[in-house]
Enzyme design. Sequence first.
Site, mmCIF file in Angstrom:
data_model
loop_
_atom_site.group_PDB
_atom_site.id
_atom_site.type_symbol
_atom_site.label_atom_id
_atom_site.label_comp_id
_atom_site.label_asym_id
_atom_site.label_seq_id
_atom_site.Cartn_x
_atom_site.Cartn_y
_atom_site.Cartn_z
ATOM 1 N N LYS A 69 -3.813 7.720 -3.504
ATOM 2 C CA LYS A 69 -2.760 8.270 -2.660
ATOM 3 C C LYS A 69 -1.720 8.904 -3.572
ATOM 4 O O LYS A 69 -1.094 8.194 -4.392
ATOM 5 C CB LYS A 69 -2.136 7.148 -1.829
ATOM 6 C CG LYS A 69 -3.073 6.654 -0.737
ATOM 7 C CD LYS A 69 -3.195 7.717 0.330
ATOM 8 C CE LYS A 69 -3.849 7.179 1.578
ATOM 9 N NZ LYS A 69 -3.861 8.177 2.649
ATOM 10 N N ASP A 104 -7.500 16.304 7.217
ATOM 11 C CA ASP A 104 -7.265 15.013 7.870
ATOM 12 C C ASP A 104 -6.247 15.203 8.996
ATOM 13 O O ASP A 104 -6.627 15.393 10.153
ATOM 14 C CB ASP A 104 -6.808 13.965 6.848
ATOM 15 C CG ASP A 104 -6.500 12.627 7.514
ATOM 16 O OD1 ASP A 104 -6.752 12.498 8.720
ATOM 17 O OD2 ASP A 104 -5.986 11.700 6.851
ATOM 18 N N ASP A 139 -5.603 11.838 -1.770
ATOM 19 C CA ASP A 139 -5.041 12.178 -0.466
ATOM 20 C C ASP A 139 -3.550 12.416 -0.656
ATOM 21 O O ASP A 139 -2.825 11.524 -1.114
ATOM 22 C CB ASP A 139 -5.274 11.027 0.522
ATOM 23 C CG ASP A 139 -4.896 11.402 1.947
ATOM 24 O OD1 ASP A 139 -4.390 12.530 2.163
ATOM 25 O OD2 ASP A 139 -5.109 10.569 2.851
ATOM 26 N N GLU A 199 -7.607 15.725 -0.236
ATOM 27 C CA GLU A 199 -7.392 15.559 1.208
ATOM 28 C C GLU A 199 -5.992 16.015 1.601
ATOM 29 O O GLU A 199 -5.004 15.615 0.984
ATOM 30 C CB GLU A 199 -7.605 14.079 1.554
ATOM 31 C CG GLU A 199 -7.468 13.747 3.021
ATOM 32 C CD GLU A 199 -7.865 12.298 3.317
ATOM 33 O OE1 GLU A 199 -8.562 11.670 2.481
ATOM 34 O OE2 GLU A 199 -7.466 11.780 4.366
ATOM 35 N N GLU A 235 -14.511 5.546 4.605
ATOM 36 C CA GLU A 235 -13.474 4.710 3.982
ATOM 37 C C GLU A 235 -13.101 3.579 4.953
ATOM 38 O O GLU A 235 -11.927 3.285 5.148
ATOM 39 C CB GLU A 235 -12.249 5.550 3.609
ATOM 40 C CG GLU A 235 -11.670 6.329 4.773
ATOM 41 C CD GLU A 235 -10.458 7.177 4.409
ATOM 42 O OE1 GLU A 235 -10.210 7.410 3.215
ATOM 43 O OE2 GLU A 235 -9.760 7.602 5.344
ATOM 44 N N HIS A 256 0.881 -1.165 0.000
ATOM 45 C CA HIS A 256 0.000 0.000 0.000
ATOM 46 C C HIS A 256 0.921 1.219 0.000
ATOM 47 O O HIS A 256 1.587 1.507 0.995
ATOM 48 C CB HIS A 256 -0.874 -0.057 1.257
ATOM 49 C CG HIS A 256 -2.103 0.793 1.187
ATOM 50 N ND1 HIS A 256 -3.073 0.634 0.215
ATOM 51 C CD2 HIS A 256 -2.536 1.810 1.974
ATOM 52 C CE1 HIS A 256 -4.037 1.514 0.400
ATOM 53 N NE2 HIS A 256 -3.740 2.249 1.457
ATOM 54 N N LYS A 294 -10.219 6.509 -3.408
ATOM 55 C CA LYS A 294 -9.267 7.527 -2.968
ATOM 56 C C LYS A 294 -7.910 7.114 -3.524
ATOM 57 O O LYS A 294 -7.510 5.952 -3.393
ATOM 58 C CB LYS A 294 -9.283 7.534 -1.446
ATOM 59 C CG LYS A 294 -8.232 8.368 -0.787
ATOM 60 C CD LYS A 294 -8.699 8.733 0.620
ATOM 61 C CE LYS A 294 -7.630 8.536 1.654
ATOM 62 N NZ LYS A 294 -8.061 8.969 2.989
HETATM 63 C C1 MUC Z 1 -5.183 8.691 5.531
HETATM 64 O O1 MUC Z 1 -4.270 9.481 5.500
HETATM 65 O O2 MUC Z 1 -6.298 9.096 5.294
HETATM 66 C C2 MUC Z 1 -6.827 6.202 4.765
HETATM 67 C C3 MUC Z 1 -6.950 5.404 3.671
HETATM 68 C C4 MUC Z 1 -5.661 4.990 3.312
HETATM 69 O O3 MUC Z 1 -5.341 4.286 2.372
HETATM 70 O O4 MUC Z 1 -4.762 5.537 4.174
HETATM 71 C C5 MUC Z 1 -5.462 6.235 5.141
HETATM 72 C C6 MUC Z 1 -4.882 7.278 5.925
HETATM 73 MG MG MG Z 2 -5.625 11.144 4.884
#
Ligand code: MUC
Ligand code: MG
Length: 385
Positions: A168, A248, A197, A223, A326, A20, A166
């Site tokens: 990253k 967040d 995010d 985010e 989530e 991840h 979402k």
């Molecule tokens: C975050 O920063 O939001 C939430 C979903 C994910 O993949 O990591 C988190 C942490």
């Molecule tokens: Mg986050």
Amino acid sequence: MATLDRADTFIVDVPTIRPHVLAMATMYSQAMVIVRLTDSDGVEGIGEGTTIGGLSYGDESPESIKSAIDTYILPVLRTCNIAHVGATMAKVAKSVRGNHFAKCAIETALLDMVGKRLGVPVSELIGGGRVRDTLPVAWTLASGDTARDIAEGEEMLSLRRHRIFKLKIGKRDVRADVAHVGEICKALGDRASVRVDVNQNWSEAQAKLGMAMLQDVGCDLVEQPIPGDDIAGMARLSAAQAVPLMADEALRGQRTALRIAATGAAGVFALKVAQSGGLFATAEVAAIGTAAGIGLYGGTMLEGGVGTIASAHVFATVPELAWGTELFGPLLQVEEILTEPLGYADFNLAVPTGPGLGIALDEDKVASFRRDRTAPLLHTVSAGA
Ligand code: MUC
Ligand code: MG
């Protein structure tokens, strides 16, 4: 009167189903602190304190959460009537500052016990009580590869498990990240909501460019683009950009919620039980957001089953949860450590209806992942670079 009879705090390390990839770390496993309390009548309660990537996300680690509980919080609990959760946690707050994740794990376990004693789900003990039985659940596409993310998104849509995604980002150059998001938005089209995010990894100038470009490619929400302690920068971005900014890392309980609301620093709150300092505090953060006209979203620290269901009970009490949740953490792990599988179906998670949290630990699975009983998976989180 209920006194604390026994307490067991331990770390479980459960591998993830795939790496991840986040801006600050790549996860290969998740470390969760589980606390199990038993009172003088033999009633048991469980709680979880979980963070992401060791100390790369925040200032509590799995090891510090366990140590704060064992060394400082449990001795306070031994002096309390733990049937009174509010009074017990107020006493804990007098001797333990901060340490929100550790406090959240304990408060969860106490609420589980009280719920069992009263015969009601935890959601009936929080805020104005439970208003819904299911929660929409997003999935995070973070394999590190665009084609693999698209295939994963398609699979989730066809399984009817998730239609909110979402992504990253924040690790690569802004334009490369936006191109990645754009390809996924194009592939999934109007069948899904795509959000990103950045986990605080942009400067304000990068965020200005990135947010404008993200809006153009069809991204619905951004985010935490810049550091969470830069509330003034978040306010400038929120005022200038059409795509909503979600707070967040900036959101660490009621005071930060009020500051963000008062300065217009975010259009959406990612509610997180551990970051807020517990389930009661999260409901208060949600109330501040609602009063300020801020949209609400049920966030995760990628907790396992216990922390996920604790969060679900709180989110089930939020009258308007415009952005969904989530709560997919357990699905990212190779195994759930619960006796019954959680109810993920039709893009939603079912909030348990039984007393307390309404879940139970599977002792064999717990034993096979306990760090103190197995070869440790410590340091399997590699730093992002
Ligand atoms: C975050 O920063 O939001 C939430 C979903 C994910 O993949 O990591 C988190 C942490
Ligand atoms: Mg986050």
